[in-house]
Motif scaffolding. Structure first.
Motif, PDB file in Angstrom:
ATOM      1  N   TYR A  60       0.806  -1.208   0.000  1.00  0.00           N
ATOM      2  CA  TYR A  60       0.000   0.000   0.000  1.00  0.00           C
ATOM      3  C   TYR A  60       0.850   1.273   0.000  1.00  0.00           C
ATOM      4  O   TYR A  60       0.306   2.370   0.009  1.00  0.00           O
ATOM      5  CB  TYR A  60      -0.912   0.040   1.237  1.00  0.00           C
ATOM      6  CG  TYR A  60      -1.883  -1.105   1.296  1.00  0.00           C
ATOM      7  CD1 TYR A  60      -2.481  -1.596   0.136  1.00  0.00           C
ATOM      8  CD2 TYR A  60      -2.232  -1.705   2.500  1.00  0.00           C
ATOM      9  CE1 TYR A  60      -3.369  -2.656   0.183  1.00  0.00           C
ATOM     10  CE2 TYR A  60      -3.124  -2.762   2.557  1.00  0.00           C
ATOM     11  CZ  TYR A  60      -3.681  -3.230   1.394  1.00  0.00           C
ATOM     12  OH  TYR A  60      -4.561  -4.275   1.426  1.00  0.00           O
ATOM     13  N   LEU A  61       2.156   1.116   0.028  1.00  0.00           N
ATOM     14  CA  LEU A  61       3.019   2.287   0.181  1.00  0.00           C
ATOM     15  C   LEU A  61       4.140   2.218  -0.854  1.00  0.00           C
ATOM     16  O   LEU A  61       4.621   1.133  -1.204  1.00  0.00           O
ATOM     17  CB  LEU A  61       3.608   2.316   1.596  1.00  0.00           C
ATOM     18  CG  LEU A  61       3.845   3.682   2.222  1.00  0.00           C
ATOM     19  CD1 LEU A  61       2.546   4.452   2.295  1.00  0.00           C
ATOM     20  CD2 LEU A  61       4.425   3.514   3.622  1.00  0.00           C
ATOM     21  N   HIS A  62       4.528   3.380  -1.303  1.00  0.00           N
ATOM     22  CA  HIS A  62       5.613   3.486  -2.270  1.00  0.00           C
ATOM     23  C   HIS A  62       6.694   4.393  -1.680  1.00  0.00           C
ATOM     24  O   HIS A  62       6.390   5.462  -1.163  1.00  0.00           O
ATOM     25  CB  HIS A  62       5.081   4.059  -3.592  1.00  0.00           C
ATOM     26  CG  HIS A  62       6.140   4.244  -4.616  1.00  0.00           C
ATOM     27  ND1 HIS A  62       6.705   3.198  -5.310  1.00  0.00           N
ATOM     28  CD2 HIS A  62       6.739   5.369  -5.077  1.00  0.00           C
ATOM     29  CE1 HIS A  62       7.605   3.663  -6.146  1.00  0.00           C
ATOM     30  NE2 HIS A  62       7.646   4.975  -6.021  1.00  0.00           N
ATOM     31  N   LYS A  63       7.934   3.932  -1.798  1.00  0.00           N
ATOM     32  CA  LYS A  63       9.035   4.699  -1.224  1.00  0.00           C
ATOM     33  C   LYS A  63       9.860   5.341  -2.333  1.00  0.00           C
ATOM     34  O   LYS A  63      10.080   4.725  -3.380  1.00  0.00           O
ATOM     35  CB  LYS A  63       9.942   3.785  -0.393  1.00  0.00           C
ATOM     36  CG  LYS A  63       9.317   3.326   0.893  1.00  0.00           C
ATOM     37  CD  LYS A  63      10.349   2.787   1.851  1.00  0.00           C
ATOM     38  CE  LYS A  63      10.874   1.443   1.431  1.00  0.00           C
ATOM     39  NZ  LYS A  63      11.709   0.827   2.473  1.00  0.00           N
ATOM     40  N   THR A  64      10.327   6.536  -2.056  1.00  0.00           N
ATOM     41  CA  THR A  64      11.188   7.241  -3.009  1.00  0.00           C
ATOM     42  C   THR A  64      12.397   7.764  -2.257  1.00  0.00           C
ATOM     43  O   THR A  64      12.261   8.425  -1.222  1.00  0.00           O
ATOM     44  CB  THR A  64      10.441   8.426  -3.647  1.00  0.00           C
ATOM     45  OG1 THR A  64       9.241   7.949  -4.241  1.00  0.00           O
ATOM     46  CG2 THR A  64      11.310   9.083  -4.703  1.00  0.00           C
ATOM     47  N   THR A  65      13.566   7.427  -2.778  1.00  0.00           N
ATOM     48  CA  THR A  65      14.800   7.905  -2.152  1.00  0.00           C
ATOM     49  C   THR A  65      15.254   9.176  -2.849  1.00  0.00           C
ATOM     50  O   THR A  65      15.425   9.192  -4.066  1.00  0.00           O
ATOM     51  CB  THR A  65      15.903   6.841  -2.246  1.00  0.00           C
ATOM     52  OG1 THR A  65      15.426   5.643  -1.649  1.00  0.00           O
ATOM     53  CG2 THR A  65      17.163   7.295  -1.536  1.00  0.00           C
TER      54      THR A  65
END
Lengths: 109, 333
Positions: A60-65
């Motif tokens: 349900y979550l998207h990570k961006t560095t």
């Protein structure tokens, strides 16, 4: 022999998880940093990242560095499935609260 | 993939925060180490040192919870027995290295009885005791004539009537009006129980006239029929002695202080009955003879046969006393 199909257990979202989902739903398109979410939800960092990990593991979550001034920073954003899950969870939570406390329904009507 | 590991090695926060993150990264399971790393990245964007400390502690909590979540414990008899044994060993080990935490105030067979009064140790009770002591200390001490004529004979007569009702002094005591509790406490607080140099062992069955004469001496607040003082050389140090015509003495704690009580009064390395910090509201009953030392003489009040004799001295003064019975008034070998 009878085969029993094991279904995936659906986890009821906790109060902390609902707080985080509500923060994400306030600005669906924008990414949020961990410290900003902590300030908005007033949760502790340990609790917050436990919730974030749970949401991320369930897709349900998207990570961006990001690289800001030579330093890494991670931002989080709800996926499409996450938006649906958040909306459904919040609606169910409102319904349960209304059932537990009927005066809310009477006041709204 | 961004070079997160290189950045991580170079930019670890210094000091305690870096140490906490180092512990958290080692404590977290492998599948969750990336989350600990992300929290470590985020800390450099948090304003304020205290908030960064809180963030680091939260990271450590997150890592600990993830580690605990990965532990899979299946209860079997062997594992249960092992866990029970480890728990018992931990308790025993703790009691060996920290015996103060397990020391009971009651030691069977040593003649010491500890009574915890109904007054709990609260701020109100401590304040009330402190206020009472200040109130008593602020009251001007009565003169020796007043004590000899008014207060002390009444106390002596009251004590004689209570302790030895069959004595000849009991008949004289009936004609004396009883002193109020407030006047008695005022008289006791005005002159604390300080042992005098000369040794006079008074008895409870002496007449009120002799008690009146004793009471007008240098130590007016102490009822002479219950206690008297001499000096002894124990362990190279001069220790004052209080001689009681009773088998036990009651020590009431008014304010918190350190109290040490030794059974063998003639031996400095005798059996230690009690050595700890005592709190207001506690009452100790010691079978005589005992040696008592405290770093706050004003924090302790002596009661013998129901008669309160007053504090052991001034507040904050170090005191060391021998409490002996009258029939063994010379404990020195």
């Amino acid at each position: 022999m009878r085969l029993v199909r094991r279904t995936k257990r659906t986890r009821i979202p906790s109060r902390q998880q609902l707080l985080v989902l509500r923060v994400f739903l306030a600005q669906v398109e924008n990414s949020r940093y961990g410290y900003d979410i902590m300030k908005s939800t007033e949760l502790g960092p340990g609790t917050l990242y436990g919730v974030l990990k749970r949401l991320f593991d369930e897709g349900y979550l998207h990570k961006t560095t990001e690289l800001i001034n030579g330093r890494c920073r991670i931002s989080y954003r709800l996926t499409e499935a996450g938006v649906h899950y958040a909306e459904r969870s919040l609606i169910e939570d409102e319904y349960e609260q209304a059932v537990k406390n009927p005066t809310i329904l009477e006041m709204e009507s | 993939m961004t070079p997160r590991n290189e950045h991580h090695q170079d930019e670890r926060p210094p000091g305690i925060i870096g140490l906490l993150f180092s512990i958290a990264s080692r404590l977290a399971p492998n599948e969750d180490s990336a989350w600990v790393e992300e929290m470590e990245f985020e800390v450099s964007f948090i304003p304020g040192r205290l908030r960064r400390y809180g963030w680091a502690i939260g990271t450590l909590r997150f890592a600990s919870m993830r580690r605990i979540a990965t532990l899979r414990w299946r209860s079997t008899p062997g594992r249960t027995a092992l866990a029970t044994s480890l728990a018992i060993a931990a308790v025993v080990g703790f009691s060996v290295f920290f015996p103060q935490a397990f020391r009971s105030p009651f030691t069977p067979g040593t003649g010491i009885v500890v009574e915890q009064q109904s007054l709990p140790e609260t701020e109100e009770s401590v304040d009330a005791a402190r206020f009472r002591r200040q109130e008593l200390a602020a009251t001007p001490p009565p003169s020796a004539d007043t004590l000899a004529d008014d207060i002390v004979p009444d106390v002596v007569a009251e004590a004689a009537k209570e302790v030895i009702p069959a004595s000849p002094a009991a008949g004289n005591a009936d004609s004396v009006d009883p002193v109020s509790e407030h006047e008695r406490s005022l008289a006791q607080a005005a002159a604390p129980l300080e042992p005098a140099g000369e040794a006079v062992v008074a008895r409870g069955n002496e007449s009120s006239e002799s008690s009146r004469a004793d009471a007008s001496s240098s130590r007016p607040s102490v009822p002479q029929d219950l206690a008297d003082s001499v000096s002894n050389e124990i362990g190279g140090a001069k220790v004052d002695e209080l001689v009681f015509d009773a088998d036990q003495v009651e020590v009431v704690v008014v304010s918190a202080t350190h109290l040490k009580v030794i059974r063998n009064t003639t031996d400095p390395t005798g059996q230690v009955l009690l050595e700890r910090k005592v709190m207001p509201g506690e009452t100790f009953v010691f079978a005589l003879p005992v040696r008592l030392s405290s770093d706050d003489a004003g924090a302790l009040t002596i009661v013998v046969d129901g008669v309160e004799l007053g504090s052991l001295g001034n507040s904050g003064a170090t005191v060391e006393l021998l409490f002996t019975r009258a029939n063994e008034s010379d404990p020195t070998p």
